[in-house]
Design an enzyme around this catalytic site. Structure first.
Site, PDB file in Angstrom:
ATOM      1  N   HIS A 289       5.412   4.800  13.207  1.00  0.00           N
ATOM      2  CA  HIS A 289       4.841   3.767  12.035  1.00  0.00           C
ATOM      3  C   HIS A 289       4.875   3.072  10.770  1.00  0.00           C
ATOM      4  CE1 HIS A 289       4.874   6.420   8.146  1.00  0.00           C
ATOM      5  NE2 HIS A 289       5.884   6.482   8.805  1.00  0.00           N
ATOM      6  N   HIS A 290       5.817   2.485  10.933  1.00  0.00           N
ATOM      7  CA  HIS A 290       6.387   1.317  10.455  1.00  0.00           C
ATOM      8  C   HIS A 290       6.761   0.333  10.719  1.00  0.00           C
ATOM      9  CE1 HIS A 290       7.057   3.532   7.228  1.00  0.00           C
ATOM     10  NE2 HIS A 290       8.097   4.472   7.335  1.00  0.00           N
ATOM     11  N   ALA A 291       6.848   0.396  12.432  1.00  0.00           N
ATOM     12  CA  ALA A 291       6.745  -0.962  13.601  1.00  0.00           C
ATOM     13  C   ALA A 291       5.187  -1.540  13.462  1.00  0.00           C
ATOM     14  CB  ALA A 291       7.458  -0.113  14.455  1.00  0.00           C
TER      15      ALA A 291
END
Length: 861
Positions: A289-291
């Protein structure tokens, strides 16, 4: 043989439990048992079912008990065979009491709604059933797997150089990298130990393709991740610092694992949307989810959930998707992927800490709501620090998450399930229990017809993530979540939810702001209110400040309506009705300035007192007026200076200002300005006060007394002079000056400038209205001086004692008030009327006694 892709609910446990007893009593149990393999349908043991037969007894005939099982009910029938070979089914209670089978006779109970029509009787079983039918067989019914799972131990190959697997007894790998391979193994092992894996369907899946990744990410990122497969050991060591800046580590298996992780989440979503399974749990790593679309970061390479969402939308399997992210870190990459997408609702509960918690930006703040068509489709619930727990998360779900989710009505729900807010996680430092994760999953299961995918994100305490994942999987399988202890949301959490509700209520009708408002003390024991409003504080401050520094007094307003709205906001010089030393009366109408308030972060309303302040440049005008010997009426409209235009862009020119402020300025004109002996009036408006000044110009005959009109405009509309009064328009063009910031839109339209009477001057340097007044003050002084008649300002003559002796020539017809910078406290307190200055008449005599002002000093209450 049933389809292995179907779920068979087997009550074999209860059957086996009474098997020996049934055989001894001549009761034959008819079951369809068949061996189960790992790939066959799961078994749900009905542990709570009663035994199929009672205690041993000898029977003349064989009693057959046939069980047809479903997920919700058990139908039990018995048949008896006598000499004639006839049999007939008869409904019976599920448990046959021991007293019912005695002495070769079967006693039929009379209680129970299903057989109250049968009279109580005894006798040989075969005598009860004179008719016979063929033996009944179990009818197979179509069933469906409830839950699928994604898991492949190959995803454990993504690891740091020299990694040693964490022992099973260790719950936290201490100084090791938190995103370690054992995370998924511990979860899978825990589910298997508790018997959940055998009740779930394993979903076969492959790696994500480049085309799928590029639904979210750019080609450069794809190539960057793929390039890690060819890295040498030396390059990996040399690039360590680069990747650490992105909170990443790489090895030659990283790309393979990232493709598997993303492909697994895609397959889970497809299987759920195609109803192969009702819901699914993707036990994958690395997380995603940080990408961001153009960068990998924060342990994440491809955004698994975002790519899966785009893929099911592309295939037409789901249109509206809800992504609920309860990872303790904000899913910046997921939010950015759908920032302007109206069909994807992204809701995140995370630590924000005023932008200081990873990923250290304001992108996860309360007011980050999306843009364009996607405005309102990003919902952020940012915790301002550590320590939040079950009560806070459940409260957020009840007040924000679920109301919005129901209103959105998604076709598919995906949970970005990071378990780093779990109690015991050293990175998250929060206290969410497995039971709370179960309850949150249970609430989300009610959406989208139960189509729910749980995709693993973060979570770094091995025991905490295993326990939490177990609770989630149990709910996916239909179990009731564990009971939560009595709890109450914290004060900080309720404040965050209240602020979030105020933001989101603009976009969602289901958000009840009033219901989210934190409870407050409304009254003290004596009935008084413990609340002082900010406007009241500002009124008190200004009244005190202007009296202490400039000896200005409050003007009482006879109108109850005006007093209620503007009481304490209209101040004047002591001798406002008199001509004064120069015969000039300045009317200064202005905003209160800019209140700069710094909070303890975007997610909180707690004011950082030491760093908050009031910018008020109006003192510069008052200082100048006092120095010139002019009288003054100071009107504070108590509005903040606008620093930007509203999104709907107000009109540059309007016909009038606010009605109540227009009423106020007319009241001041009729009761003070017209009654004053001063014949030279100067009107100065600052900020929104410009509208009030122009209302006076348009609604009263001011041309004879008003010599100059100055407007220091902000970013708001300006009131035009009456276009139907050519005499007034001609006078106004000669008497008016408008000063605006260098980038004011009015400067772009000459036609608008003409409607405003012309004479629009821009600031050379200032771009903010708070700075314009200070910059153009020399121009204001020069313009006012040019418009006033030549009135010589007499210099004060002081004797050796510092008292005023009179005019230089001892003559003069006008009364002159000389001000001396001597502070006399008695006058401040209103005792003897002396204030360090004297009124001198034309003969040079000094007037003592009470001050000549008709307005007594008013102290702030």
């Amino acid at each position: 043989m049933s389809d292995p892709n179907l779920m068979e609910v087997d009550s074999s446990t209860s059957v086996r439990g009474g098997e020996g007893e049934a055989a001894a009593s001549g009761v034959n149990i008819i079951t369809n048992e068949k061996p189960q393999s790992q790939d066959q349908a799961m078994e749900i043991d009905s542990l709570s079912q009663p035994d199929a037969a009672g205690p041993s007894s000898e029977a003349a005939g064989a009693v057959f008990v046939e069980q047809t099982t479903t997920t919700t009910s058990i139908e039990t029938t018995i048949s008896t065979e006598g000499d004639s070979g006839h049999s007939l089914p008869l409904p019976l209670p599920q448990t046959i009491a021991s007293a019912a089978l005695t002495n070769d006779e079967l006693s039929i109970p009379t209680a129970g709604p299903s057989h109250t029509h049968l009279p109580p009787t005894t006798g040989a079983p075969y005598d009860l059933f004179p008719q016979s039918t063929s033996n009944l067989q179990i009818i197979e019914r179509p069933k469906i797997y409830r839950t699928g799972y994604i898991y492949n131990p190959m995803m454990m190959l993504h690891c740091q150089e020299g990694y040693i697997p964490t022992a099973e007894s260790v719950v936290d790998n201490g100084p090791g990298h938190p995103e370690e391979p054992m995370r998924i193994k511990r979860i899978f092992s825990r589910l298997a130990e508790q018997g959940l894996i055998k009740r779930m369907k394993r979903l076969e899946f492959g790696e994500v393709t480049m085309d799928q990744v590029m639904l979210v990410h750019g080609e450069d990122l794809w190539l960057k991740v793929q390039g890690t497969e060819d890295l040498t050991d030396e390059y990996i060591q040399g690039s360590k610092q680069y990747y650490e800046q992105l909170s990443l580590y790489v090895c030659r298996e990283t790309a393979h694992c990232a493709r598997l992780s993303c492909g697994g989440v895609i397959q889970a979503c497809i299987s759920v949307c195609q109803k192969q399974v009702r819901n699914a749990f993707a036990i994958v790593r690395p997380p995603g989810h940080h990408a961001e679309p153009d960068e990998h970061m924060g342990f994440c390479f491809f955004n698994n959930v975002a790519v899966a969402t785009k893929e099911v939308q592309r295939r037409g399997l789901a249109k509206k998707v809800l992504i609920l992210d309860w990872d303790v870190h904000h899913g910046n990459g997921t939010q950015r992927a759908f920032w302007d997408d109206p069909d994807v609702l992204y809701i995140s509960l995370h630590r924000h800490d005023g932008g200081r918690f990873y990923p250290t930006s304001d992108f996860g703040a309360l007011d980050m709501v999306g843009t364009g068509a996607g405005e309102g489709k990003s919902v952020n619930i940012p915790w301002p620090g550590p320590g939040f727990g079950d009560a806070d998360y459940i409260y957020a779900f009840q007040r924000i998450v679920m109301p919005i989710a129901y209103e959105f009505a998604p076709d598919l729900v995906i949970i970005s399930a990071g378990f780093d807010a779990a109690d015991g996680d050293r990175l998250g430092e929060c206290h969410v229990t497995p039971a709370a994760y179960g309850h949150m999953t249970h609430m989300l299961s009610a959406l989208a017809g139960g189509k729910l995918v749980v995709a693993l994100e973060g979570g770094y305490n091995l025991k905490a993530i295993s326990d939490s994942a177990l609770a989630v999987a149990q709910v996916l399988l239909g179990e009731t979540p564990a009971e939560l202890d009595a709890h109450q949301a914290s004060e900080v959490a309720t404040e965050v939810i209240y602020q979030c509700a105020k933001v989101q209520s603009k976009y969602w009708k289901s958000i009840d702001v009033k219901a989210c408002e934190p409870p407050e003390v409304t009254a003290l024991e004596d009935g008084s209110l413990p609340i002082t409003s900010i406007p009241d504080l500002l009124k008190l401050h200004r009244a005190w400040h202007m009296y202490e520094k400039h000896q200005l007094f409050q003007i009482p307003l006879a109108s109850e309506e005006l007093e209620a709205s503007f009481g304490g906001q209209v101040l004047c010089s002591e001798n406002v009705y008199e001509m004064g030393p120069r015969g000039v009366l300045v009317i200064f109408v202005h905003d209160f300035g800019n209140l700069r308030v710094e909070t303890d972060g975007v997610s909180t309303t707690n004011v950082h007192m030491a760093n908050s302040y009031l910018i008020n440049t109006s003192d510069a005008i008052v200082d100048w007026v006092k120095k010139e010997g002019y009288n003054l009426i100071d009107v504070n409209v108590l509005k903040q200076l606008p620093t930007h235009f509203a999104p709907d862009l107000p009109k540059m020119v309007s016909k009038s200002g606010t009605p109540l402020e227009a009423q106020l300025i007319r009241y001041i004109w009729d009761n003070y300005i017209e009654l004053s002996e001063a014949e030279n009036i100067v009107l100065i408006g600052h900020g929104t006060g410009c509208k009030t000044i122009m209302d006076l110009v348009n609604q009263r005959e001011v041309e004879q007394k008003v010599k100059a009109v100055i407007q220091v405009a902000g970013l708001h509309s300006l009131v035009r002079p009456d276009p139907n009064d050519e005499v007034k328009r001609s006078w106004f063009r000669k008497s008016n000056r408008i000063y605006v910031p260098a980038e004011h839109p009015v400067l772009e339209d000459e036609r608008i400038q003409k409607r405003l009477g012309g004479q629009v001057h821009k600031s050379d340097k200032a771009t903010k209205v708070v700075d314009v007044l200070v910059e153009v003050l020399p121009n204001i002084k020069e313009f006012v001086s040019s418009k006033l008649p030549e009135i010589e300002r007499p210099a004060p003559l002081l004797n050796g004692n510092g008292n005023v002796d009179g005019n230089a020539d001892g003559s003069g017809d006008e009364q002159v008030r000389m001000e001396v910078d001597v502070e006399v406290q008695d006058h401040v307190n209103g005792h003897d009327g002396h204030d360090g200055s004297q009124n001198v008449n034309g003969s040079g005599d000094v007037n003592g006694g009470e001050p000549s002002s008709v307005i007594p000093p008013v102290t702030a209450q």
